[in-house]
Design a protein around this motif. Structure first.
Motif, PDB file in Angstrom:
ATOM      1  N   GLN A  76       0.865  -1.039  -0.193  1.00  0.00           N
ATOM      2  CA  GLN A  76       0.145  -0.401  -0.052  1.00  0.00           C
ATOM      3  C   GLN A  76       0.647   1.227  -0.215  1.00  0.00           C
ATOM      4  O   GLN A  76       2.026   1.721   0.386  1.00  0.00           O
ATOM      5  CB  GLN A  76      -0.880   0.050   0.856  1.00  0.00           C
ATOM      6  N   PRO A  77       0.143   2.246  -0.097  1.00  0.00           N
ATOM      7  CA  PRO A  77       0.857   3.890  -0.416  1.00  0.00           C
ATOM      8  C   PRO A  77       1.461   4.140   0.614  1.00  0.00           C
ATOM      9  O   PRO A  77       0.564   3.529   1.486  1.00  0.00           O
ATOM     10  CB  PRO A  77       0.171   4.607  -1.945  1.00  0.00           C
ATOM     11  N   SER A  78       2.613   4.867   1.102  1.00  0.00           N
ATOM     12  CA  SER A  78       2.506   5.611   2.450  1.00  0.00           C
ATOM     13  C   SER A  78       2.476   7.003   2.243  1.00  0.00           C
ATOM     14  O   SER A  78       3.528   7.642   1.438  1.00  0.00           O
ATOM     15  CB  SER A  78       3.978   4.409   3.036  1.00  0.00           C
ATOM     16  N   TRP A  79       2.635   7.760   3.794  1.00  0.00           N
ATOM     17  CA  TRP A  79       2.552   8.750   3.766  1.00  0.00           C
ATOM     18  C   TRP A  79       3.536   8.963   4.512  1.00  0.00           C
ATOM     19  O   TRP A  79       3.723  10.336   4.943  1.00  0.00           O
ATOM     20  CB  TRP A  79       1.528   9.728   4.100  1.00  0.00           C
ATOM     21  N   ALA A  80       4.600   7.739   4.986  1.00  0.00           N
ATOM     22  CA  ALA A  80       5.336   7.890   6.223  1.00  0.00           C
ATOM     23  C   ALA A  80       6.264   8.964   5.449  1.00  0.00           C
ATOM     24  O   ALA A  80       6.809   8.445   4.485  1.00  0.00           O
ATOM     25  CB  ALA A  80       5.285   7.280   6.891  1.00  0.00           C
ATOM     26  N   ASP A  81       7.748   9.892   6.144  1.00  0.00           N
ATOM     27  CA  ASP A  81       8.575  10.045   6.013  1.00  0.00           C
ATOM     28  C   ASP A  81       9.610   8.948   5.854  1.00  0.00           C
ATOM     29  O   ASP A  81      10.381   8.531   4.589  1.00  0.00           O
ATOM     30  CB  ASP A  81       9.117  10.948   6.738  1.00  0.00           C
ATOM     31  N   VAL A  82       9.469   7.632   6.716  1.00  0.00           N
ATOM     32  CA  VAL A  82      10.833   6.572   6.424  1.00  0.00           C
ATOM     33  C   VAL A  82       9.668   5.476   7.215  1.00  0.00           C
ATOM     34  O   VAL A  82       8.746   5.378   7.808  1.00  0.00           O
ATOM     35  CB  VAL A  82      11.835   7.400   7.860  1.00  0.00           C
ATOM     36  N   ARG A  83       9.931   4.338   6.163  1.00  0.00           N
ATOM     37  CA  ARG A  83       8.959   2.965   6.170  1.00  0.00           C
ATOM     38  C   ARG A  83      10.854   2.117   6.884  1.00  0.00           C
ATOM     39  O   ARG A  83      11.213   1.901   5.654  1.00  0.00           O
ATOM     40  CB  ARG A  83       7.732   3.317   5.362  1.00  0.00           C
ATOM     41  N   TRP A  84      10.447   1.526   7.097  1.00  0.00           N
ATOM     42  CA  TRP A  84      11.324   0.395   7.779  1.00  0.00           C
ATOM     43  C   TRP A  84      10.506  -1.554   7.470  1.00  0.00           C
ATOM     44  O   TRP A  84       9.000  -1.455   8.022  1.00  0.00           O
ATOM     45  CB  TRP A  84      11.902  -0.007   9.066  1.00  0.00           C
ATOM     46  N   TYR A  85      11.534  -1.925   7.069  1.00  0.00           N
ATOM     47  CA  TYR A  85      10.687  -3.457   6.743  1.00  0.00           C
ATOM     48  C   TYR A  85      11.677  -4.178   8.305  1.00  0.00           C
ATOM     49  O   TYR A  85      12.727  -4.280   7.723  1.00  0.00           O
ATOM     50  CB  TYR A  85      10.588  -4.266   5.868  1.00  0.00           C
ATOM     51  N   VAL A  86      10.803  -5.022   9.255  1.00  0.00           N
ATOM     52  CA  VAL A  86      11.790  -5.344  10.123  1.00  0.00           C
ATOM     53  C   VAL A  86      11.759  -6.938   9.958  1.00  0.00           C
ATOM     54  O   VAL A  86      10.062  -7.612   9.820  1.00  0.00           O
ATOM     55  CB  VAL A  86      11.574  -5.101  11.470  1.00  0.00           C
ATOM     56  N   ARG A  87      12.939  -7.718   9.841  1.00  0.00           N
ATOM     57  CA  ARG A  87      12.356  -9.184   9.793  1.00  0.00           C
ATOM     58  C   ARG A  87      13.289 -10.303  10.604  1.00  0.00           C
ATOM     59  O   ARG A  87      14.605  -9.745  11.091  1.00  0.00           O
ATOM     60  CB  ARG A  87      12.920  -9.982   8.654  1.00  0.00           C
ATOM     61  N   GLY A  88      12.798 -11.080  12.145  1.00  0.00           N
ATOM     62  CA  GLY A  88      13.412 -11.921  13.191  1.00  0.00           C
ATOM     63  C   GLY A  88      14.283 -12.882  12.087  1.00  0.00           C
ATOM     64  O   GLY A  88      13.867 -12.891  11.280  1.00  0.00           O
ATOM     65  N   LEU A  89      15.160 -13.245  12.039  1.00  0.00           N
ATOM     66  CA  LEU A  89      16.403 -14.073  11.814  1.00  0.00           C
ATOM     67  C   LEU A  89      16.838 -15.280  12.872  1.00  0.00           C
ATOM     68  O   LEU A  89      16.517 -14.890  14.372  1.00  0.00           O
ATOM     69  CB  LEU A  89      17.884 -13.209  11.492  1.00  0.00           C
ATOM     70  N   PRO A  90      16.826 -16.027  12.628  1.00  0.00           N
ATOM     71  CA  PRO A  90      17.480 -17.397  13.454  1.00  0.00           C
ATOM     72  C   PRO A  90      18.198 -16.952  14.180  1.00  0.00           C
ATOM     73  O   PRO A  90      19.581 -16.002  13.473  1.00  0.00           O
ATOM     74  CB  PRO A  90      17.732 -18.840  12.249  1.00  0.00           C
ATOM     75  N   PRO A  91      18.626 -17.348  15.320  1.00  0.00           N
ATOM     76  CA  PRO A  91      19.966 -16.759  16.176  1.00  0.00           C
ATOM     77  C   PRO A  91      21.375 -17.478  16.121  1.00  0.00           C
ATOM     78  O   PRO A  91      21.230 -18.770  15.143  1.00  0.00           O
ATOM     79  CB  PRO A  91      19.457 -17.331  17.739  1.00  0.00           C
ATOM     80  N   LEU A  92      22.355 -16.769  15.505  1.00  0.00           N
ATOM     81  CA  LEU A  92      23.603 -17.221  15.844  1.00  0.00           C
ATOM     82  C   LEU A  92      24.108 -18.155  16.486  1.00  0.00           C
ATOM     83  O   LEU A  92      23.663 -18.340  17.208  1.00  0.00           O
ATOM     84  CB  LEU A  92      24.544 -16.411  15.585  1.00  0.00           C
ATOM     85  N   SER A  93      25.214 -19.358  16.527  1.00  0.00           N
ATOM     86  CA  SER A  93      25.364 -20.399  16.949  1.00  0.00           C
ATOM     87  C   SER A  93      26.176 -20.182  17.803  1.00  0.00           C
ATOM     88  O   SER A  93      26.377 -20.893  18.773  1.00  0.00           O
ATOM     89  CB  SER A  93      25.937 -21.767  15.747  1.00  0.00           C
TER      90      SER A  93
END
Length: 288
Positions: free
Chosen positions: A192-209
């Motif tokens: 969807q279009p955004s009116w925000a000045d900044v938009r982040w996309y956040v994704r969780g990752l598996p923990p390091l070993s």
């Protein structure tokens, strides 16, 4: 080829016969409107930290402009977007010298916000205003009123849906009050279009070993079992370049323990990756 022309009237006799191409007139009008918008823009140029140096480095001016809206789009929940947005809320609350007594307004329609967690992050509870709207319309109204208040530093909340009319309403309210609108959005908002000045996309990752990682603040940091690892990507940045991304870890105290150098990647491949993750993976393997 026929070119539509517009006659220009002038006081001199010779001006009566002059013609100007319509595209040139439109371009001149656009330039005049742009100058008027810049001269009449009352939005403050103040900036506050996003709460993490690794994210500030991706932004023009090295921070979030006040009087604007910002979005954290979360990948399948997990709370990481909420945590990052709350870091920005803390910076807005504590970072403005001219607003020592500013307030953070939290809009919690779901009833899941836990004030002691905000206190553990360094947010004074005496400066936190918790509102629990009963429905979406009440949430938008509350956000509008809070953003317009001169004593509010930031408004933080989750927006599951946001149409253009309400988005523009909140954007204007933030400009009037000079505060920050900090919104957590679901993954479907990316389309969807955004009116925000900044938009982040956040994704969780598996923990390091491993149990220890390098940090810019210390030679080594021991990661706890409850630490989380995430990738954040800048998908929209007004006045700057989108596409930068970073991977880092946070511990149970909300401290960033791993901050690699941000990587600049084009914005277009991100859209393709989100739409067709398998094909994007094959493309990366071929390029390698």
């Amino acid at each position: 080829m026929n070119i539509e022309r517009v006659r220009v009237r002038g006081s001199a006799p010779e001006a009566a016969g002059k013609t100007v191409e319509k595209p040139a007139v439109l371009q001149s009008l656009r330039q005049q409107l742009a100058r008027l918008e810049r001269s009449g823009n009352s939005v403050s140029e103040d900036r506050v930290s996003s709460g993490a140096a690794i994210l500030d480095a991706m932004l023009p001016g090295k921070g979030l402009a006040t009087g604007t809206m910002h979005e954290w789009v979360e990948h399948e929940g997990g709370g990481l977007a909420c945590w990052l947005a709350l870091l920005s809320a803390r910076s807005a609350l504590l970072g403005w010298d001219r607003r020592h007594h500013g307030r953070l307004v939290v809009l919690d329609r779901e009833g899941t916000f836990y004030p002691p967690a905000a206190q553990a992050l360094g947010i004074p509870l005496e400066r936190l205003v918790l509102i629990r709207p009963k429905d979406h319309d009440e949430l938008i109204w509350s956000a509008d009123q809070a953003l317009r208040s001169p004593v509010v530093s930031a408004v933080w909340g989750r927006l599951e849906t946001l149409d253009d009319r309400d988005a523009r309403r909140l954007q204007l309210a933030a400009e009037v009050g000079g505060s920050l609108g900090l919104w957590i959005r679901p993954q479907r908002a990316l389309s969807q279009p955004s009116w925000a000045d900044v938009r982040w996309y956040v994704r969780g990752l598996p923990p390091l070993s491993h149990t220890a990682t390098k940090s810019s603040a210390a030679p080594s940091v021991t990661m706890e079992r409850s630490s989380k690892r995430m990738e954040i990507r800048l998908v929209r940045c007004r006045g700057g370049r989108s596409g930068a991304s970073a991977i880092f870890e946070i511990n149970s105290h909300g401290q960033i323990c791993h901050e690699p150098t941000p990587q600049q990647t084009p914005a277009l491949p991100l859209v393709a990756q989100l739409a067709h993750p398998k094909s994007a993976s094959k493309s990366r393997q071929r390029s390698a």
